[in-house]
Motif scaffolding. Structure first.
Motif, PDB file in Angstrom:
ATOM      1  N   ASP A 198       0.778  -1.234   0.000  1.00 38.31           N
ATOM      2  CA  ASP A 198       0.000   0.000   0.000  1.00 38.31           C
ATOM      3  C   ASP A 198       0.810   1.285   0.000  1.00 38.31           C
ATOM      4  N   GLU A 199       2.072   1.231   0.360  1.00 42.39           N
ATOM      5  CA  GLU A 199       2.871   2.451   0.354  1.00 42.39           C
ATOM      6  C   GLU A 199       3.426   2.762  -1.033  1.00 42.39           C
ATOM      7  N   ASP A 200       3.219   1.876  -1.969  1.00 43.32           N
ATOM      8  CA  ASP A 200       3.748   2.081  -3.314  1.00 43.32           C
ATOM      9  C   ASP A 200       2.847   3.014  -4.118  1.00 43.32           C
ATOM     10  N   VAL A 201       3.340   3.389  -5.275  1.00 40.36           N
ATOM     11  CA  VAL A 201       2.607   4.327  -6.121  1.00 40.36           C
ATOM     12  C   VAL A 201       1.297   3.706  -6.588  1.00 40.36           C
ATOM     13  N   LYS A 202       0.298   4.568  -6.776  1.00 40.53           N
ATOM     14  CA  LYS A 202      -1.036   4.095  -7.129  1.00 40.53           C
ATOM     15  C   LYS A 202      -1.059   3.404  -8.484  1.00 40.53           C
ATOM     16  N   GLU A 203      -0.229   3.860  -9.428  1.00 37.28           N
ATOM     17  CA  GLU A 203      -0.214   3.241 -10.757  1.00 37.28           C
ATOM     18  C   GLU A 203       0.196   1.773 -10.666  1.00 37.28           C
ATOM     19  N   PHE A 204       1.168   1.490  -9.810  1.00 36.10           N
ATOM     20  CA  PHE A 204       1.606   0.107  -9.641  1.00 36.10           C
ATOM     21  C   PHE A 204       0.503  -0.736  -9.014  1.00 36.10           C
ATOM     22  N   LEU A 205      -0.143  -0.202  -8.000  1.00 33.79           N
ATOM     23  CA  LEU A 205      -1.227  -0.938  -7.353  1.00 33.79           C
ATOM     24  C   LEU A 205      -2.354  -1.240  -8.338  1.00 33.79           C
ATOM     25  N   LEU A 206      -2.662  -0.273  -9.202  1.00 37.25           N
ATOM     26  CA  LEU A 206      -3.718  -0.486 -10.186  1.00 37.25           C
ATOM     27  C   LEU A 206      -3.330  -1.582 -11.163  1.00 37.25           C
ATOM     28  N   ASP A 207      -2.050  -1.602 -11.573  1.00 37.94           N
ATOM     29  CA  ASP A 207      -1.574  -2.670 -12.461  1.00 37.94           C
ATOM     30  C   ASP A 207      -1.724  -4.041 -11.797  1.00 37.94           C
ATOM     31  N   VAL A 208      -1.365  -4.123 -10.518  1.00 40.62           N
ATOM     32  CA  VAL A 208      -1.491  -5.385  -9.782  1.00 40.62           C
ATOM     33  C   VAL A 208      -2.959  -5.779  -9.686  1.00 40.62           C
ATOM     34  N   PHE A 209      -3.787  -4.799  -9.358  1.00 32.74           N
ATOM     35  CA  PHE A 209      -5.227  -5.043  -9.246  1.00 32.74           C
ATOM     36  C   PHE A 209      -5.784  -5.594 -10.552  1.00 32.74           C
ATOM     37  N   LYS A 210      -5.351  -5.015 -11.658  1.00 34.64           N
ATOM     38  CA  LYS A 210      -5.855  -5.434 -12.963  1.00 34.64           C
ATOM     39  C   LYS A 210      -5.476  -6.880 -13.281  1.00 34.64           C
ATOM     40  N   ILE A 211      -4.206  -7.238 -13.057  1.00 31.78           N
ATOM     41  CA  ILE A 211      -3.794  -8.586 -13.472  1.00 31.78           C
ATOM     42  C   ILE A 211      -4.420  -9.656 -12.584  1.00 31.78           C
ATOM     43  N   PHE A 212      -4.756  -9.317 -11.348  1.00 31.72           N
ATOM     44  CA  PHE A 212      -5.381 -10.309 -10.474  1.00 31.72           C
ATOM     45  C   PHE A 212      -6.882 -10.425 -10.708  1.00 31.72           C
ATOM     46  N   ASN A 213      -7.528  -9.379 -11.163  1.00 34.04           N
ATOM     47  CA  ASN A 213      -8.983  -9.368 -11.185  1.00 34.04           C
ATOM     48  C   ASN A 213      -9.603  -9.391 -12.573  1.00 34.04           C
ATOM     49  N   ILE A 214      -8.786  -9.433 -13.601  1.00 34.29           N
ATOM     50  CA  ILE A 214      -9.333  -9.285 -14.936  1.00 34.29           C
ATOM     51  C   ILE A 214     -10.327 -10.385 -15.293  1.00 34.29           C
TER      52      ILE A 214
END
Length: 286
Positions: A91-107
């Motif tokens: 959670d301390e990382d940049v939001k763009e990275f978190l969104l990328d992670v979110f996308k690959i897990f939830n697509i």
């Protein structure tokens, strides 16, 4: 046992790494497991799912399973590794990275799958080996472990992006639709919105989705709502009525009719069946 696991109990463990054939009951039985992102890397194994109706092929497969998944994959007896981590570990990382992670897990809604060729698997294995070595140290550094996990995840993001660059334009539109759906399904439930975001007509969007997924936009929207309803029924402490309101239904009877129409069960029947399944299958690696 690694230093990370000294305070065993997943509530105190931000990351968990194991071979699939050495995954202890302390992880499998822990109620906190549902809060983890799980990466399952099968090595030289058959896929756990069919591919476009064809027989599953042998090779290296990575399954990305988001927290609170409703359906789980039967990995018992498979060769490979399990890598789990909590969202707040990143959670301390940049939001763009978190969104990328979110996308690959939830697509895919319930899980996403990547097939690795030999070269890609070898590259990813180098990162994993360093991460595993750090994890097993007596004086594990969470800062280093977190950085290595980020590198590992960025590799997966790149693999996923490369996968889409070789697909046709309509497959990319399907991907973009699924990402938009994941971000907006609780607020927007009409295909016009999603088609507008993609710069095409609703009719064209439905044609593409029907061709690629054999479902219309509205069917996929409904599928996603049902998936979230199942997740909340199984994992949240909310009542059926509270879940109905949370998902935007004006009353419980309307939600119950919607749920039964799409699952063949009432919410209460599904809840009871899920409880019985958890009790009977709780101690298996699934």
């Amino acid at each position: 046992m690694s230093a990370v696991e000294q305070n065993i109990g997943l509530s105190n463990t931000p990351i968990f790494i194991r071979n699939l054939d050495n995954c202890p009951p302390s992880y499998l039985d822990d109620p906190g497991r549902k809060e983890f992102f799980e990466i399952v890397w099968l090595k030289n194994e058959n896929a756990l799912h069919t591919i476009n109706g064809a027989e599953a092929m042998r090779g290296d497969w990575i399954y990305l399973i988001p927290p609170y998944r409703v359906h789980q994959l039967n990995k018992a007896g498979k060769k490979g590794i399990l890598l789990s981590f909590k969202r707040d570990f990143l959670d301390e990382d940049v939001k763009e990275f978190l969104l990328d992670v979110f996308k690959i897990f939830n697509i895919q809604g319930e899980f996403s799958c990547l097939q690795l060729d030999a070269e890609t698997a070898a590259q990813l294995a180098k990162v994993y080996e360093i991460m595993e070595e750090e994890y097993e140290r007596d004086s594990t550094s969470l800062v280093i472990l977190k950085a290595l996990l980020k590198v590992f995840l960025l590799q997966l993001v790149r693999i996923k992006e490369q996968e889409f660059t070789v697909q046709d334009i309509n497959q990319k539109r399907v991907y973009e639709f699924m990402v938009l759906l994941e971000m907006n399904y609780q607020l927007v439930r009409n295909t016009d919105f999603y088609a507008g975001k993609l710069g095409i007509s609703s009719k064209r969007l439905n044609q593409i989705l029907k061709e690629k997924l054999d479902k219309t936009g509205m069917q996929l929207i409904h599928d996603r709502i049902v998936l979230e309803a199942k997740r909340q029924i199984i994992h949240s402490e909310s009542t059926i009525k509270e879940i109905a309101y949370d998902l935007g239904f004006k009353d419980r009877p309307y939600f119950s009719r919607f749920f039964k129409q799409h699952t063949g069960q009432s919410p209460e029947q599904f809840q009871n069946e899920a409880k019985n399944h958890i009790i009977s299958k709780f101690n298996t690696l699934v």
